[in-house]
Design a protein around this motif. Structure first.
Motif, PDB file in Angstrom:
ATOM      1  N   VAL A  91     -39.167  36.164  60.953  1.00  0.00           N
ATOM      2  CA  VAL A  91     -39.822  36.200  62.255  1.00  0.00           C
ATOM      3  C   VAL A  91     -38.824  35.802  63.335  1.00  0.00           C
ATOM      4  N   THR A  92     -38.730  36.635  64.362  1.00  0.00           N
ATOM      5  CA  THR A  92     -37.927  36.300  65.535  1.00  0.00           C
ATOM      6  C   THR A  92     -38.901  35.818  66.593  1.00  0.00           C
ATOM      7  N   MET A  93     -38.644  34.617  67.146  1.00  0.00           N
ATOM      8  CA  MET A  93     -39.606  34.032  68.074  1.00  0.00           C
ATOM      9  C   MET A  93     -38.939  33.106  69.076  1.00  0.00           C
ATOM     10  N   THR A  94     -39.703  32.788  70.096  1.00  0.00           N
ATOM     11  CA  THR A  94     -39.312  31.752  71.044  1.00  0.00           C
ATOM     12  C   THR A  94     -40.499  30.810  71.174  1.00  0.00           C
ATOM     13  N   TYR A  95     -40.212  29.581  71.529  1.00  0.00           N
ATOM     14  CA  TYR A  95     -41.296  28.635  71.783  1.00  0.00           C
ATOM     15  C   TYR A  95     -40.815  27.528  72.696  1.00  0.00           C
ATOM     16  N   THR A  96     -41.769  26.891  73.313  1.00  0.00           N
ATOM     17  CA  THR A  96     -41.511  25.733  74.157  1.00  0.00           C
ATOM     18  C   THR A  96     -42.451  24.623  73.722  1.00  0.00           C
ATOM     19  N   ILE A  97     -42.010  23.394  73.856  1.00  0.00           N
ATOM     20  CA  ILE A  97     -42.845  22.252  73.483  1.00  0.00           C
ATOM     21  C   ILE A  97     -43.126  21.443  74.738  1.00  0.00           C
ATOM     22  N   LEU A  98     -44.414  21.150  74.931  1.00  0.00           N
ATOM     23  CA  LEU A  98     -44.873  20.401  76.096  1.00  0.00           C
ATOM     24  C   LEU A  98     -45.652  19.168  75.650  1.00  0.00           C
ATOM     25  N   SER A  99     -45.798  18.226  76.556  1.00  0.00           N
ATOM     26  CA  SER A  99     -46.723  17.123  76.308  1.00  0.00           C
ATOM     27  C   SER A  99     -48.128  17.635  76.599  1.00  0.00           C
ATOM     28  N   THR A 100     -49.131  16.866  76.260  1.00  0.00           N
ATOM     29  CA  THR A 100     -50.503  17.288  76.554  1.00  0.00           C
ATOM     30  C   THR A 100     -50.778  17.241  78.059  1.00  0.00           C
ATOM     31  N   ASN A 101     -49.868  16.638  78.833  1.00  0.00           N
ATOM     32  CA  ASN A 101     -49.975  16.632  80.301  1.00  0.00           C
ATOM     33  C   ASN A 101     -49.201  17.789  80.924  1.00  0.00           C
ATOM     34  N   ASN A 102     -48.729  18.715  80.085  1.00  0.00           N
ATOM     35  CA  ASN A 102     -47.957  19.892  80.509  1.00  0.00           C
ATOM     36  C   ASN A 102     -46.560  19.575  81.022  1.00  0.00           C
ATOM     37  N   ASP A 103     -46.008  18.428  80.649  1.00  0.00           N
ATOM     38  CA  ASP A 103     -44.613  18.128  80.965  1.00  0.00           C
ATOM     39  C   ASP A 103     -43.748  18.769  79.883  1.00  0.00           C
ATOM     40  N   THR A 104     -42.709  19.488  80.300  1.00  0.00           N
ATOM     41  CA  THR A 104     -41.839  20.165  79.342  1.00  0.00           C
ATOM     42  C   THR A 104     -40.999  19.145  78.586  1.00  0.00           C
ATOM     43  N   ILE A 105     -41.067  19.222  77.261  1.00  0.00           N
ATOM     44  CA  ILE A 105     -40.230  18.376  76.406  1.00  0.00           C
ATOM     45  C   ILE A 105     -39.000  19.179  75.990  1.00  0.00           C
ATOM     46  N   TYR A 106     -39.228  20.370  75.421  1.00  0.00           N
ATOM     47  CA  TYR A 106     -38.150  21.307  75.080  1.00  0.00           C
ATOM     48  C   TYR A 106     -38.523  22.664  75.658  1.00  0.00           C
ATOM     49  N   SER A 107     -37.666  23.213  76.484  1.00  0.00           N
ATOM     50  CA  SER A 107     -37.943  24.500  77.119  1.00  0.00           C
ATOM     51  C   SER A 107     -37.480  25.647  76.224  1.00  0.00           C
ATOM     52  N   TYR A 108     -37.896  26.864  76.605  1.00  0.00           N
ATOM     53  CA  TYR A 108     -37.442  28.065  75.899  1.00  0.00           C
ATOM     54  C   TYR A 108     -35.915  28.120  75.880  1.00  0.00           C
TER      55      TYR A 108
END
Length: 179
Positions: A91-108
């Motif tokens: 699988v080729t993919m991208t993802y971003t990880i956010l806090s539950t408050n929508n603060d970016t932890i790790y961006s694309y």
């Protein structure tokens, strides 16, 4: 002399037992494990309550609940394709990880595009399960309890201990395993 030999031989035979297992010096009652289970149940209940609040506030999206315990909604849904990734597919993919408050932890940009061999490479548990729910060209946003995120260890960089996460995942391509 024969009597003494017979007596010694008789004593040896009657005194020889099988090996005795060693007993633990200190026996634990299992209370630490019981406390840990109770703490994890309380934590999961708190995180589920947080997710229900997030879902109630988000009136524009329809959330689905996965079998593994995450909540998600589709940002982009493909109704023409029916194939979802299976174990050993690439699988080729991208993802971003956010806090539950929508603060970016790790961006694309930080994570970049990755190629993931389904169930054969390490990703955090929630992401491993989510990849198998999406089809090619689909994007979805997931809410993960901390147990499906990085758990009680965190990622030792930006994600702390027992942090519930939000992730937006885009599946760019699924290459079926060649059998």
């Amino acid at each position: 002399m024969k009597k003494i030999t017979l007596i010694l031989l008789g004593l040896l035979l009657f005194n020889c037992k099988g090996p005795e297992p060693r007993r633990a010096i200190k026996q634990s009652s299992g209370s630490i494990i019981k406390e840990s289970v109770a703490r994890n149940k309380r934590l999961l209940q708190e995180e589920e309550k947080l997710f229900q609040e997030i879902i109630a506030k988000d009136t524009t999206n329809t959330y689905l609940h996965s079998d593994t315990g995450s909540w998600y909604f589709y940002n982009v849904k493909d109704t023409t394709n029916s194939y979802t990734a299976k174990p050993k597919d690439l699988v080729t993919m991208t993802y971003t990880i956010l806090s539950t408050n929508n603060d970016t932890i790790y961006s694309y940009k930080e994570i970049d595009t990755i190629k993931y061999k389904v169930d054969l490479q390490e990703l955090f548990p929630g992401l491993r399960h989510s990849v198998k729910l999406l089809k090619e060209n689909e994007t979805a946003t997931f809410l993960y309890p901390s147990s499906l995120g990085y758990g009680y260890h965190g990622d030792t960089k930006k994600i702390g201990v027992n942090v519930p996460l939000k992730a937006t995942i885009s599946i760019l391509k699924i290459e079926k395993e060649n059998k």
